[in-house]
Write a protein that holds these residues in place. Structure first.
Motif, PDB file in Angstrom:
ATOM      1  N   GLU A  18       0.845  -1.208   0.000  1.00  0.00           N
ATOM      2  CA  GLU A  18       0.000   0.000   0.000  1.00  0.00           C
ATOM      3  C   GLU A  18       0.876   1.253   0.000  1.00  0.00           C
ATOM      4  OE1 GLU A  18      -2.648   1.459  -0.358  1.00  0.00           O
ATOM      5  OE2 GLU A  18      -4.357   0.149  -0.013  1.00  0.00           O
ATOM      6  N   SER A  59       1.640   3.112   6.762  1.00  0.00           N
ATOM      7  CA  SER A  59       0.862   2.843   5.558  1.00  0.00           C
ATOM      8  C   SER A  59       1.096   3.837   4.433  1.00  0.00           C
ATOM      9  CB  SER A  59      -0.630   2.846   5.897  1.00  0.00           C
ATOM     10  OG  SER A  59      -1.034   4.120   6.375  1.00  0.00           O
ATOM     11  N   ASP A  74       0.268   3.551  12.713  1.00  0.00           N
ATOM     12  CA  ASP A  74      -0.900   3.113  13.478  1.00  0.00           C
ATOM     13  C   ASP A  74      -1.175   3.945  14.715  1.00  0.00           C
ATOM     14  OD1 ASP A  74       1.424   2.157  14.612  1.00  0.00           O
ATOM     15  OD2 ASP A  74       0.667   0.134  14.983  1.00  0.00           O
ATOM     16  N   ASN A 103      -4.325   4.108   7.156  1.00  0.00           N
ATOM     17  CA  ASN A 103      -4.476   3.410   5.886  1.00  0.00           C
ATOM     18  C   ASN A 103      -4.082   4.355   4.750  1.00  0.00           C
ATOM     19  OD1 ASN A 103      -5.204   0.855   4.660  1.00  0.00           O
ATOM     20  ND2 ASN A 103      -6.940   1.909   3.738  1.00  0.00           N
ATOM     21  N   ASP A 104      -4.966   4.620   3.818  1.00  0.00           N
ATOM     22  CA  ASP A 104      -4.664   5.409   2.634  1.00  0.00           C
ATOM     23  C   ASP A 104      -4.394   6.876   2.991  1.00  0.00           C
ATOM     24  OD1 ASP A 104      -4.592   5.244  -0.312  1.00  0.00           O
ATOM     25  OD2 ASP A 104      -6.249   6.663  -0.209  1.00  0.00           O
ATOM     26  N   THR A 117      -7.945   6.462   8.594  1.00  0.00           N
ATOM     27  CA  THR A 117      -7.745   5.422   9.605  1.00  0.00           C
ATOM     28  C   THR A 117      -8.858   4.391   9.485  1.00  0.00           C
ATOM     29  OG1 THR A 117      -9.045   6.556  11.312  1.00  0.00           O
ATOM     30  CG2 THR A 117      -6.684   7.068  11.198  1.00  0.00           C
ATOM     31  N   ILE A 146     -13.322   1.466   5.587  1.00  0.00           N
ATOM     32  CA  ILE A 146     -12.033   1.240   4.924  1.00  0.00           C
ATOM     33  C   ILE A 146     -11.752   2.443   4.017  1.00  0.00           C
ATOM     34  CG2 ILE A 146     -10.638  -0.349   3.542  1.00  0.00           C
ATOM     35  CD1 ILE A 146     -12.661  -2.549   4.169  1.00  0.00           C
ATOM     36  N   ASN A 148     -10.133   4.784   1.418  1.00  0.00           N
ATOM     37  CA  ASN A 148      -9.223   4.586   0.292  1.00  0.00           C
ATOM     38  C   ASN A 148      -9.467   5.661  -0.757  1.00  0.00           C
ATOM     39  OD1 ASN A 148      -7.341   2.334   0.476  1.00  0.00           O
ATOM     40  ND2 ASN A 148      -9.137   1.020   0.733  1.00  0.00           N
TER      41      ASN A 148
END
Length: 294
Positions: A18, A59, A74, A103-104, A117, A146, A148
């Protein structure tokens, strides 16, 4: 589905590849294996790839200057020294909630950094999208499972994102000078069928290139929400693209084998690898993150 000239940039398999980004000054691409806590550094002049072990589950990253990067992890945002890899906590990010991780993410042309997150087990509604602007971290959108496809139009006036659980690519009007919303998100494209909307990047014409997790491809969407191209990726779980190269006309695409059993991995022999696709499209340079007021 369209085939374009494709090569494997890195054969090392990512459990969850990622967060790719590209530094045009050094002609270096960077990406993560989130679950294995690894940062990949690929020097495209030589096609040499280095792997850096991390003490945190990171990430995404953004360039601060030629010696420093900002990592989304995180429990916080970390400044990373490029020469020696040293990490220094810059700001906490949901550090009081051990059930979530970053995340993204992507940098707006103004230098504002958007970060998503999510729950470590993709719990419904556990995530959010934040913006680091003028040194302050503010929550933009909540109740996301999620996050993205965070990316921006070349003029900075439109932001895009998705909740992969919902499979709706959203757009929102932004102040180009700040990268902050001036309106509420609205649906641009709803994906139905195989796979899910994952990471994305916008090209110089404003076309949104989105990795389709589980679909083995990259889909291109016009700013009006029409799917205009679908390009094959050798791995089924393509996760995120970024434009790279001196002309920004190649697409680096990460992939993953997360959630695949032995039979699924055998049926997808290129799972988890990282690829370069020669495109008939051209990107825009990745922006540098701004840590505070200028």
């Amino acid at each position: 589905m369209e085939d374009v000239p494709t090569m494997t940039l890195c054969e090392t398999r990512c459990h969850l590849g990622e967060g790719p980004t590209y530094d045009a000054v050094s002609n270096t691409a960077w990406w993560f294996d989130i679950l294995e806590r690894r940062l990949f550094e690929s020097r495209l002049n030589s096609l040499e790839t280095l792997i850096h072990e991390l003490p945190v589950m990171a990430s995404a990253l953004a360039k601060i200057d030629d010696r420093q990067q900002l990592l989304a992890a995180d429990d916080g945002l970390y400044i990373r020294s490029i020469p020696d890899g040293r990490l220094t906590l810059h700001l906490p990010l949901e550090a009081d909630n051990p059930q979530t991780r970053s995340n993204d993410a992507r940098v707006h042309p103004s230098g504002t950094f958007w970060i998503g997150t999510m729950g470590r087990k993709a719990e419904t509604g556990a995530g959010a999208i934040y913006a680091l602007h003028n040194g302050d971290l503010r929550r933009l959108f909540s109740n996301i499972s999620i996050p993205n496809a965070i990316c921006f139009s070349p003029d900075g006036a439109t932001g895009y994102f998705t909740d992969t659980r919902e499979n709706v690519l959203c757009r929102v009007a932004l102040d180009p000078a700040t990268g902050l919303p001036t309106g509420v998100p609205s649906p641009l494209y709803t994906h139905r069928g195989v796979g899910g909307l994952d990471g994305a990047v916008v090209d110089a014409d404003g076309v949104i290139w989105n990795a389709r997790w589980g679909g083995g491809c990259i889909d291109a969407y016009s700013p009006e929400g029409a799917r205009v191209r679908t390009v094959r990726v050798p791995a089924r779980q393509a996760s995120c693209p970024v434009f790279v190269g001196s002309d920004l006309d190649r697409l680096l695409v990460t992939s993953a084998y997360e959630g695949m059993d032995a039979a699924a991995r055998a049926a997808d022999p290129e799972h988890g690898r990282t690829f370069l696709l020669n495109m008939w499209a051209r990107g825009v340079p990745e922006s540098r993150v701004r840590l505070g007021p200028t």
